[in-house]
Write an enzyme that holds these catalytic residues in place. Structure first.
Site, PDB file in Angstrom:
ATOM      1  N   HIS A  42      24.075 -35.074  -3.584  1.00  0.00           N
ATOM      2  CA  HIS A  42      24.429 -36.144  -3.613  1.00  0.00           C
ATOM      3  C   HIS A  42      25.929 -36.428  -2.394  1.00  0.00           C
ATOM      4  O   HIS A  42      26.070 -37.607  -1.499  1.00  0.00           O
ATOM      5  CB  HIS A  42      24.533 -36.990  -4.636  1.00  0.00           C
ATOM      6  N   TYR A  84      24.670 -45.386 -10.094  1.00  0.00           N
ATOM      7  CA  TYR A  84      24.513 -45.245 -10.962  1.00  0.00           C
ATOM      8  C   TYR A  84      24.136 -46.524 -11.736  1.00  0.00           C
ATOM      9  O   TYR A  84      23.889 -46.462 -12.830  1.00  0.00           O
ATOM     10  CB  TYR A  84      26.052 -44.264 -11.630  1.00  0.00           C
ATOM     11  N   GLU A 125      31.775 -36.209  -7.340  1.00  0.00           N
ATOM     12  CA  GLU A 125      31.197 -36.713  -6.076  1.00  0.00           C
ATOM     13  C   GLU A 125      32.670 -37.213  -5.518  1.00  0.00           C
ATOM     14  O   GLU A 125      32.440 -36.452  -4.003  1.00  0.00           O
ATOM     15  CB  GLU A 125      30.134 -37.556  -5.803  1.00  0.00           C
ATOM     16  N   GLY A 156      14.999 -18.887   5.318  1.00  0.00           N
ATOM     17  CA  GLY A 156      16.155 -18.882   4.397  1.00  0.00           C
ATOM     18  C   GLY A 156      17.367 -17.960   4.498  1.00  0.00           C
ATOM     19  O   GLY A 156      18.626 -17.659   4.266  1.00  0.00           O
ATOM     20  N   PHE A 185      15.932 -26.369  -1.152  1.00  0.00           N
ATOM     21  CA  PHE A 185      16.475 -27.707  -1.047  1.00  0.00           C
ATOM     22  C   PHE A 185      14.787 -28.265  -1.764  1.00  0.00           C
ATOM     23  O   PHE A 185      15.336 -30.276  -1.035  1.00  0.00           O
ATOM     24  CB  PHE A 185      15.951 -27.576   0.248  1.00  0.00           C
ATOM     25  N   ARG A 204      17.607 -34.694   5.819  1.00  0.00           N
ATOM     26  CA  ARG A 204      17.681 -33.583   5.604  1.00  0.00           C
ATOM     27  C   ARG A 204      18.657 -32.885   5.342  1.00  0.00           C
ATOM     28  O   ARG A 204      19.587 -33.149   6.425  1.00  0.00           O
ATOM     29  CB  ARG A 204      16.242 -33.527   6.338  1.00  0.00           C
TER      30      ARG A 204
END
Length: 386
Positions: free
Chosen positions: A77, A87, A129, A260, A370, A195
């Site tokens: 996030h 939220y 966060e 990876g 991911f 991404r």
């Protein structure tokens, strides 16, 4: 017990929830959430699994299990620039979806219990966060900066590596091995997609390198691999990541497949600079040497580590090998090692089975992926082995 009432219908609830959320805030559909995952329904499945798993952990496991899971989501996030006000937006539409799907089954007791579950989950994420934003010295959600593409090169059959420098001349924040940056791409229709890509060191001090594999029918990776050119600018986030390599002297076991390898490379680069004597066993699986991203650099940095041992497997890694062997055949598993695995989800599940079968403690095995919700059933020692 109210858990089964909602849990049994959480898949349908998540579908209704996303439609309500995206209708109310269309920019979340186009700009924040991964459209490819929305189309394949994996985003919806991930939400259902996350909420149900969190609720289950609340009543069955130790708090530490919950904190570990939440830290993974919080890092993701933060890399997206999520702010705490989201939220409450989510709460509104999630509970509207619960009521729509369950109707009269949503008694005051059920509503109160699930409101408590959501509050605990949201507060945990918001607090973590907030701390992540403080750690990198930015205001909530203000994670973005501009980077110059100093160079690009095709890297293997389906990938490219982009070498980035800060456009404003201020150094990039130092990243830890295993952290990633988000890349935000704006399309011609003014919508965006984001991404994440593992951060590795570039060719010179202060330069980032991002290696990107082209995803068939992807929205972002084909642009980064085939269209972004030297001299272009990219919007990138501060580095984040919930799975980073511990900075101690215990042995390391690094296992990767396909793209990876970038996680493994980031760790090897770190060791070469800060702890070259650390014992490290490396297993990398790729279909062929031609598809091995950063192959020359990978080989060079391994050779710079005197206590390293490398096992390369150039074969198909989607499932069992043709000869019945698995990637860990004849690999000596170091005693007391911390293990880090990165690759396709099915590959990681297979590796987890092998490692646990060989007697490695589940808590010593760490994963990075991911795919949405891919941490579920992989890292928790209480989860069933897939």
């Amino acid at each position: 017990m109210t858990l089964p009432v909602v849990g049994a219908h959480i898949g349908v609830i998540s579908e209704v929830f996303y439609e309500k959320l995206f209708t109310a805030v269309p920019s979340l559909r186009t700009n924040l959430f991964n459209r490819t995952n929305q189309a394949s329904r994996t985003q919806q499945q991930a939400l259902a699994s996350s909420v149900a798993s969190f609720a289950t952990l609340l009543v069955t496991q130790e708090p530490g299990d919950i904190d570990s899971i939440m830290s993974r989501i919080a890092a993701k996030h933060a890399s997206l620039g999520v702010t705490s006000d989201l939220y409450e937006v989510v709460r509104t539409h999630l509970f509207a979806a619960i009521v729509e799907v369950l109707g009269d089954a949503v008694t005051p007791q059920v509503a109160a219990a699930w409101n408590e579950v959501y509050t605990l989950m949201a507060n945990s994420l918001a607090e973590q966060e907030s701390q992540l934003y403080r750690d990198v010295g930015v205001a909530e959600g203000e994670v973005w900066r501009q980077a110059l593409v100093a160079a690009r090169e095709y890297d293997g059959a389906h990938s490219a590596t982009l070498f980035l420098r800060p456009l404003d001349g201020k150094p990039f924040r130092t990243h830890r091995p295993g952290q990633y940056t988000s890349v935000r791409i704006r399309f011609a229709d003014e919508t965006e997609q984001i991404r994440q890509y593992t951060v590795t060191h570039g060719r010179q001090s202060g330069e980032w390198a991002l290696s990107v594999k082209r995803v068939p029918d992807g929205l972002v990776s084909p642009i980064l691999v085939d269209k972004v050119a030297e001299g272009d600018q990219l919007t990138v986030s501060q580095p984040f990541g919930g799975v980073v390599v511990d900075n101690d002297d215990s042995p390391l076991l690094l296992i990767s497949a396909g793209i990876g390898v970038t996680n493994t490379l980031a760790t090897l680069q770190y060791l070469a600079t800060y702890n070259p004597g650390r014992e490290v066993t490396i297993v990398h699986v790729e279909r062929s040497a031609y598809e091995h991203v950063r192959r020359i650099e990978f080989s060079t940095v391994v050779k710079a580590l005197p206590n390293s041992e490398l096992f390369l497997r150039y074969k198909d890694f989607d499932g069992e090998h043709e000869d019945g062997r698995n990637p860990l055949t004849r690999v000596p598993l170091p005693s007391g090692a911390q293990t880090y695995v990165c690759g396709p989800v099915e590959f990681m599940r297979s590796i987890r089975r092998e490692l646990i079968g060989a007697g490695l403690p589940p808590a010593s095995i760490h994963f990075e992926a991911f795919a949405p919700g891919s941490w579920l059933g992989l890292e928790s020692e209480h989860a069933p082995v897939p």
